[in-house]
Design a protein around this motif. Structure first.
Motif, PDB file in Angstrom:
ATOM      1  N   PHE A   1       0.840  -1.193   0.000  1.00 17.95           N
ATOM      2  CA  PHE A   1       0.000   0.000   0.000  1.00 17.95           C
ATOM      3  C   PHE A   1       0.881   1.251   0.000  1.00 17.95           C
ATOM      4  CE2 PHE A   1      -2.124   3.421   2.349  1.00 17.95           C
ATOM      5  CZ  PHE A   1      -3.181   3.658   1.485  1.00 17.95           C
ATOM      6  N   ALA A   2       1.914   1.261   0.850  1.00 20.02           N
ATOM      7  CA  ALA A   2       2.818   2.414   0.927  1.00 20.02           C
ATOM      8  C   ALA A   2       3.526   2.654  -0.404  1.00 20.02           C
ATOM      9  CB  ALA A   2       3.841   2.211   2.046  1.00 20.02           C
ATOM     10  N   VAL A   3       4.005   1.579  -1.043  1.00 17.89           N
ATOM     11  CA  VAL A   3       4.691   1.729  -2.329  1.00 17.89           C
ATOM     12  C   VAL A   3       3.704   2.188  -3.408  1.00 17.89           C
ATOM     13  CG1 VAL A   3       6.083   0.554  -4.076  1.00 17.89           C
ATOM     14  CG2 VAL A   3       6.443   0.040  -1.677  1.00 17.89           C
TER      15      VAL A   3
ATOM     16  N   ILE B   1       2.036   7.051  -6.840  1.00 21.90           N
ATOM     17  CA  ILE B   1       1.153   8.178  -7.155  1.00 21.90           C
ATOM     18  C   ILE B   1       1.882   9.495  -6.865  1.00 21.90           C
ATOM     19  CG2 ILE B   1      -0.945   9.413  -6.454  1.00 21.90           C
ATOM     20  CD1 ILE B   1      -2.246   6.717  -5.983  1.00 21.90           C
ATOM     21  N   LEU B   2       2.567   9.557  -5.732  1.00 18.83           N
ATOM     22  CA  LEU B   2       3.304  10.757  -5.368  1.00 18.83           C
ATOM     23  C   LEU B   2       4.383  11.071  -6.403  1.00 18.83           C
ATOM     24  CD1 LEU B   2       3.866  12.982  -3.265  1.00 18.83           C
ATOM     25  CD2 LEU B   2       5.452  11.372  -2.173  1.00 18.83           C
ATOM     26  N   ILE B   3       5.124  10.065  -6.814  1.00 16.51           N
ATOM     27  CA  ILE B   3       6.157  10.257  -7.843  1.00 16.51           C
ATOM     28  C   ILE B   3       5.528  10.818  -9.116  1.00 16.51           C
ATOM     29  CG2 ILE B   3       7.703   9.031  -9.433  1.00 16.51           C
ATOM     30  CD1 ILE B   3       8.475   7.230  -7.097  1.00 16.51           C
ATOM     31  N   ASN B   4       4.400  10.271  -9.528  1.00 16.02           N
ATOM     32  CA  ASN B   4       3.724  10.735 -10.736  1.00 16.02           C
ATOM     33  C   ASN B   4       3.278  12.188 -10.600  1.00 16.02           C
ATOM     34  OD1 ASN B   4       0.762  10.709 -12.342  1.00 16.02           O
ATOM     35  ND2 ASN B   4       2.536   9.934 -13.472  1.00 16.02           N
ATOM     36  N   PHE B   5       2.651  12.542  -9.489  1.00 19.88           N
ATOM     37  CA  PHE B   5       2.184  13.919  -9.287  1.00 19.88           C
ATOM     38  C   PHE B   5       3.353  14.910  -9.219  1.00 19.88           C
ATOM     39  CE2 PHE B   5      -2.008  12.444  -7.244  1.00 19.88           C
ATOM     40  CZ  PHE B   5      -2.627  12.407  -8.485  1.00 19.88           C
ATOM     41  N   VAL B   6       4.398  14.549  -8.506  1.00 18.89           N
ATOM     42  CA  VAL B   6       5.573  15.418  -8.427  1.00 18.89           C
ATOM     43  C   VAL B   6       6.199  15.573  -9.814  1.00 18.89           C
ATOM     44  CG1 VAL B   6       7.927  15.603  -7.507  1.00 18.89           C
ATOM     45  CG2 VAL B   6       6.035  14.998  -5.992  1.00 18.89           C
ATOM     46  N   GLY B   7       6.227  14.483 -10.579  1.00 18.67           N
ATOM     47  CA  GLY B   7       6.740  14.540 -11.948  1.00 18.67           C
ATOM     48  C   GLY B   7       5.946  15.499 -12.815  1.00 18.67           C
ATOM     49  N   TRP B   8       4.619  15.486 -12.660  1.00 19.54           N
ATOM     50  CA  TRP B   8       3.781  16.417 -13.430  1.00 19.54           C
ATOM     51  C   TRP B   8       4.037  17.858 -13.017  1.00 19.54           C
ATOM     52  CZ3 TRP B   8       2.156  15.666 -17.958  1.00 19.54           C
ATOM     53  CH2 TRP B   8       1.668  14.435 -18.375  1.00 19.54           C
ATOM     54  N   ILE B   9       4.281  18.081 -11.748  1.00 19.22           N
ATOM     55  CA  ILE B   9       4.587  19.439 -11.288  1.00 19.22           C
ATOM     56  C   ILE B   9       5.881  19.925 -11.938  1.00 19.22           C
ATOM     57  CG2 ILE B   9       5.282  20.830  -9.287  1.00 19.22           C
ATOM     58  CD1 ILE B   9       3.265  19.064  -7.641  1.00 19.22           C
TER      59      ILE B   9
ATOM     60  N   PHE C   1       6.225   7.670 -17.290  1.00 17.01           N
ATOM     61  CA  PHE C   1       6.104   6.404 -18.008  1.00 17.01           C
ATOM     62  C   PHE C   1       6.239   5.189 -17.096  1.00 17.01           C
ATOM     63  CE2 PHE C   1       6.564   9.304 -21.434  1.00 17.01           C
ATOM     64  CZ  PHE C   1       5.909   8.714 -22.499  1.00 17.01           C
ATOM     65  N   ALA C   2       7.154   5.201 -16.148  1.00 16.29           N
ATOM     66  CA  ALA C   2       7.356   4.035 -15.278  1.00 16.29           C
ATOM     67  C   ALA C   2       6.419   4.040 -14.075  1.00 16.29           C
ATOM     68  CB  ALA C   2       8.806   3.974 -14.809  1.00 16.29           C
ATOM     69  N   ALA C   3       6.170   5.208 -13.475  1.00 19.31           N
ATOM     70  CA  ALA C   3       5.401   5.266 -12.226  1.00 19.31           C
ATOM     71  C   ALA C   3       3.958   4.805 -12.380  1.00 19.31           C
ATOM     72  CB  ALA C   3       5.442   6.684 -11.644  1.00 19.31           C
ATOM     73  N   VAL C   4       3.341   5.088 -13.514  1.00 15.94           N
ATOM     74  CA  VAL C   4       1.920   4.721 -13.695  1.00 15.94           C
ATOM     75  C   VAL C   4       1.721   3.205 -13.712  1.00 15.94           C
ATOM     76  CG1 VAL C   4      -0.082   4.907 -15.227  1.00 15.94           C
ATOM     77  CG2 VAL C   4       1.349   6.915 -14.782  1.00 15.94           C
ATOM     78  N   PRO C   5       2.419   2.458 -14.578  1.00 22.60           N
ATOM     79  CA  PRO C   5       2.231   1.007 -14.517  1.00 22.60           C
ATOM     80  C   PRO C   5       2.739   0.389 -13.214  1.00 22.60           C
ATOM     81  CG  PRO C   5       3.839   1.572 -16.209  1.00 22.60           C
ATOM     82  CD  PRO C   5       3.259   2.848 -15.713  1.00 22.60           C
TER      83      PRO C   5
END
Length: 133
Positions: A60-62, A67-75, A92-96
């Motif tokens: 769950f934590a990972v 999600i956090l990595i993806n959102f920070v990446g979008w920022i 590309f990697a964080a979503v899958p």
């Protein structure tokens, strides 16, 4: 979802060239399959939200970390920090990987399988478009 409303000076993700058709098709199929399996496959013994065991807590934590990595990446992306490896890792990697770890958290073996393949294809596509060029 908000990219059409943000007027970026540069938008390499939206302007990607779709040069390798089979990768695009395979990526789309695996992405859709992962979403369907995430939504529709639920074990009979599953609770609505369980983080009772160490295994469930870790996955769950990972999952939340992806999600956090993806959102920070979008920022970073929206602020103009559009570097190849940053895009590949965060977009590309964080979503899958989110789907993969969600599947591991919920013991959804089918989702783990489709997300693993989706991760490989999607990351290769990002690599070919943002690093190899």
């Amino acid at each position: 979802m908000i990219i059409p409303f943000i007027h970026l000076k540069s938008n390499p993700i939206m302007n990607m060239q779709k040069e390798i058709k089979w990768i695009e098709i395979t990526q789309g199929i695996l992405s859709l399959l992962s979403v369907i399996l995430l939504l529709l496959i639920v074990r009979d013994d599953a609770k609505a939200f369980s983080i009772a065991t160490i295994r469930e807590k870790v996955f769950f934590a990972v999952t939340m970390f992806m999600i956090l990595i993806n959102f920070v990446g979008w920022i970073f992306y929206d602020l103009g920090h559009q570097y190849g490896w940053l895009i590949v890792i965060t977009q590309f990697a964080a979503v899958p990987l989110y789907y993969l770890f969600f599947g591991l958290w919920t013991s959804n073996v089918l989702l783990v399988g489709s997300a693993s393949l989706f991760f490989m294809i999607h990351t290769v596509n990002g690599y070919l478009n943002f690093i190899a060029k």
